[in-house]
Design a protein around this motif. Structure first.
Motif, short mmCIF file in Angstrom:
data_model
loop_
_atom_site.label_atom_id
_atom_site.label_comp_id
_atom_site.label_asym_id
_atom_site.label_seq_id
_atom_site.Cartn_x
_atom_site.Cartn_y
_atom_site.Cartn_z
N TRP A 102 20.57 12.29 34.00
CA TRP A 102 19.75 11.60 33.00
C TRP A 102 19.24 10.29 33.60
N ARG A 134 6.78 17.58 36.41
CA ARG A 134 8.16 17.17 36.64
C ARG A 134 8.36 15.70 36.24
N GLN A 136 9.29 12.19 34.48
CA GLN A 136 10.47 11.71 33.75
C GLN A 136 10.11 11.31 32.33
N PRO A 141 14.58 13.72 28.88
CA PRO A 141 14.45 13.60 30.34
C PRO A 141 15.70 14.05 31.10
N LEU A 143 16.88 15.81 34.23
CA LEU A 143 16.34 16.12 35.54
C LEU A 143 17.35 16.96 36.32
N THR A 145 18.16 18.58 40.41
CA THR A 145 17.84 18.64 41.83
C THR A 145 18.89 19.49 42.54
N LYS A 201 11.42 13.27 42.74
CA LYS A 201 11.66 13.85 41.43
C LYS A 201 10.37 13.82 40.63
N GLN A 203 6.62 13.73 39.31
CA GLN A 203 5.83 14.59 38.48
C GLN A 203 5.35 15.81 39.25
#
Length: 203
Positions: A102, A134, A136, A141, A143, A145, A201, A203
């Motif tokens: 987060w 992608r 935030q 939000p 995320l 990876t 990360k 967009q």
């Protein structure tokens, strides 16, 4: 909406309710009532969901970084809550993990503030719905990876390339399965293939 009844059909319905036995009368009246009711929403009222982080990121990156920052060499420790440490059993048999986290420094007023934007804040990129990026700046939000797993020791997971700053709450960790998580022939929007920036990360 369901089709409306014609006056003739309504009259016939009333005639049916007058001539049928009481059980059938209630049935026919119920059918007519449902035909004229406003259809229920396809999405019910949804309750809020509260998540408790399972751990926190620790690394040398203390502030948010600009677009294009190279995270590939950043090493991070993910400290899992002590009472959850036993849940890491077997994780070290994988080479990569997926980390869900987060971005806690995104201001509350920014979260969900845009439904559409130009990816990477570049007007040369086509206007896109937020869920087609992608970014935030999303409604929730969360995320994710995929990163190389360096080690698991006690309540600490060490990884490389995680694009999360020091203090970022971690929501979940999943082992990476190539046959599930990799789709070689997946299609990507044309704008997303132009001028790709490393390990961003964004967009």
């Amino acid at each position: 909406m369901p089709p409306l009844l014609t006056p003739l059909e309504v009259t016939q319905g009333r005639m049916m309710t007058d001539s049928f036995p009481s059980g059938n009368v209630r049935f026919v009246r119920g059918v007519i009532r449902r035909l004229f009711q406003r259809p229920a929403s396809e999405i019910p009222e949804l309750s809020d969901i509260t998540l408790r982080p399972i751990g926190v990121v620790r690394n040398a990156v203390k502030e948010p970084q600009p677009p294009g920052f190279d995270w590939s060499h950043v090493k991070s420790g993910i400290l899992v809550r002590p009472e959850l440490a036993d849940s890491l059993l077997g994780l070290d048999s994988y080479s990569h993990v997926k980390v869900l986290f987060w971005p806690h420094l995104v201001p509350a007023e920014v979260i969900g503030s845009k439904h559409r934007l130009h990816p990477r804040d570049d007007p040369e990129n086509p206007l896109q719905g937020i869920l087609a990026t992608r970014s935030q700046i999303r409604f929730n939000p969360i995320l994710v990876t995929a990163v190389p797993l360096l080690s698991v020791k006690g309540d600490t997971i060490r990884v490389r390339g995680l694009d999360a700053i020091d203090g970022t709450p971690v929501l979940d960790i999943k082992p990476y399965f190539p046959h599930f998580d990799s789709i070689p022939d997946a299609r990507v929007a044309e704008w997303a293939t132009r001028g790709r920036e490393p390990a961003k990360k964004g967009q």
